[in-house]
Motif scaffolding. Structure first.
Motif, PDB file in Angstrom:
ATOM      1  N   THR A 180      -4.546  16.024   3.863  1.00  0.00           N
ATOM      2  CA  THR A 180      -3.529  15.162   4.478  1.00  0.00           C
ATOM      3  C   THR A 180      -3.050  15.746   5.802  1.00  0.00           C
ATOM      4  OG1 THR A 180      -2.719  14.221   2.412  1.00  0.00           O
ATOM      5  CG2 THR A 180      -1.168  14.296   4.238  1.00  0.00           C
ATOM      6  N   SER A 192       4.612   7.264  -3.002  1.00  0.00           N
ATOM      7  CA  SER A 192       3.319   7.125  -2.333  1.00  0.00           C
ATOM      8  C   SER A 192       2.388   8.273  -2.696  1.00  0.00           C
ATOM      9  CB  SER A 192       3.511   7.088  -0.817  1.00  0.00           C
ATOM     10  OG  SER A 192       4.257   5.959  -0.431  1.00  0.00           O
ATOM     11  N   VAL A 194      -0.547  10.331  -0.658  1.00  0.00           N
ATOM     12  CA  VAL A 194      -1.126  10.487   0.673  1.00  0.00           C
ATOM     13  C   VAL A 194      -2.291  11.463   0.595  1.00  0.00           C
ATOM     14  CG1 VAL A 194      -0.602  10.903   3.106  1.00  0.00           C
ATOM     15  CG2 VAL A 194       1.243  10.233   1.536  1.00  0.00           C
ATOM     16  N   SER A 196      -4.961  11.310   3.367  1.00  0.00           N
ATOM     17  CA  SER A 196      -5.740  11.043   4.575  1.00  0.00           C
ATOM     18  C   SER A 196      -5.071  11.681   5.792  1.00  0.00           C
ATOM     19  CB  SER A 196      -5.868   9.532   4.823  1.00  0.00           C
ATOM     20  OG  SER A 196      -6.464   8.880   3.728  1.00  0.00           O
ATOM     21  N   PHE A 198      -3.461  10.979   9.350  1.00  0.00           N
ATOM     22  CA  PHE A 198      -2.859   9.906  10.130  1.00  0.00           C
ATOM     23  C   PHE A 198      -2.581  10.446  11.535  1.00  0.00           C
ATOM     24  CE2 PHE A 198      -1.996   8.859   5.739  1.00  0.00           C
ATOM     25  CZ  PHE A 198      -2.254   7.496   5.698  1.00  0.00           C
ATOM     26  N   ILE A 205       4.632   5.539   6.354  1.00  0.00           N
ATOM     27  CA  ILE A 205       3.379   5.607   5.609  1.00  0.00           C
ATOM     28  C   ILE A 205       3.715   5.412   4.145  1.00  0.00           C
ATOM     29  CG2 ILE A 205       1.455   7.096   4.951  1.00  0.00           C
ATOM     30  CD1 ILE A 205       1.906   8.544   7.682  1.00  0.00           C
ATOM     31  N   ALA A 210      -1.938   5.790   0.360  1.00  0.00           N
ATOM     32  CA  ALA A 210      -1.034   5.441   1.452  1.00  0.00           C
ATOM     33  C   ALA A 210      -1.771   4.942   2.689  1.00  0.00           C
ATOM     34  CB  ALA A 210      -0.192   6.659   1.817  1.00  0.00           C
ATOM     35  N   LYS A 211      -1.083   4.067   3.416  1.00  0.00           N
ATOM     36  CA  LYS A 211      -1.557   3.583   4.704  1.00  0.00           C
ATOM     37  C   LYS A 211      -0.331   3.386   5.600  1.00  0.00           C
ATOM     38  CE  LYS A 211      -1.430  -1.256   3.207  1.00  0.00           C
ATOM     39  NZ  LYS A 211      -2.211  -2.503   3.018  1.00  0.00           N
ATOM     40  N   ILE A 212      -0.562   3.135   6.867  1.00  0.00           N
ATOM     41  CA  ILE A 212       0.562   2.907   7.787  1.00  0.00           C
ATOM     42  C   ILE A 212       1.149   1.529   7.530  1.00  0.00           C
ATOM     43  CG2 ILE A 212       1.230   2.614  10.200  1.00  0.00           C
ATOM     44  CD1 ILE A 212      -0.797   4.747  10.947  1.00  0.00           C
TER      45      ILE A 212
END
Length: 221
Positions: A180, A192, A194, A196, A198, A205, A210-212
């Motif tokens: 992350t 969430s 997470v 990834s 970003f 997020i 999770a995504k934006i």
């Protein structure tokens, strides 16, 4: 209770003189609660910035009560692991910090974690300045066990570094997993997961995974 405060002072004195030289230890930069379990700590396993004075780092004290649970804390640094504090830090009751033999946890200034948070570091984990963790946040940079393709026998990387930027608010019950990366001025939404990288600052997020969710935001305490 007065007896708990007294026990915490004695334990803090023991810890500081065990891990620091006299010049640093005499300032008592780290205070630990009486019910914090200490494992594997020795000279140079924790490094603090020279600017950190008495009680600049507190482990196992206070926090916001959500439910009544065991508030015993853990501070464990295995041989070869290290924690680097670049400024003040507050870890509430029930915290768990575990650093593996190859792990280095670097924490910036003005860090705060609410109750029951867990930081498990087996590689390089970097947390910036002004980072706030809510209730029961879990941050870890490894899987703990090897996962592989049953046909090809190719193994997944068991560890990937975690980087959290400056002025990041991580809400309660969030999992931050290996690989992350979170940029500055961001918010991680409640519950969430997470896992990834970003590359955008000033965003919310959230989700599982999770995504934006929203951009061009900021936050304040």
């Amino acid at each position: 209770m007065k007896i708990n405060k007294l026990l915490s002072i004695f334990k803090s004195i023991y810890l500081n003189f065990r891990i620091f030289n006299y010049k640093t230890a005499i300032k008592l930069p780290i205070l630990v609660s009486y019910n914090t379990k200490l494992v594997g700590l020795k000279k140079d396993s924790i490094v603090v910035d020279d600017s950190i004075g008495f009680g600049g780092i507190r482990i196992g004290f206070g926090g916001v009560d959500i439910v009544q649970e065991n508030n015993r804390s853990l501070l464990r640094v295995d041989n070869g692991g290290k924690i680097i504090f670049c400024g003040t830090a507050q870890f509430s009751e029930g915290i768990s910090i575990r650093i593996g033999p190859n792990g280095t946890l670097n924490i910036g200034n003005n860090f705060a974690a609410n109750k029951k948070c867990s930081l498990i570091c087996d590689g390089d984990m970097k947390i910036g300045n002004d980072v706030l963790l809510g209730w029961k946040v879990n941050i870890r940079d490894s899987d703990g066990h090897v996962i592989y393709d049953d046909i090809t026998k190719i193994k997944n990387p068991i560890q990937k570094n975690v980087i959290i930027g400056n002025h990041v608010w991580i809400a309660s019950y969030v999992d931050i997993l290996k690989g992350t990366e979170i940029k500055d001025n961001s918010v991680i939404a409640y519950r969430s997961c997470v896992l990834s990288k970003f590359d955008k600052t000033n965003c919310i997020i959230g989700g599982y995974p999770a995504k934006i969710l929203r951009e061009n935001i900021n936050w304040e305490k």
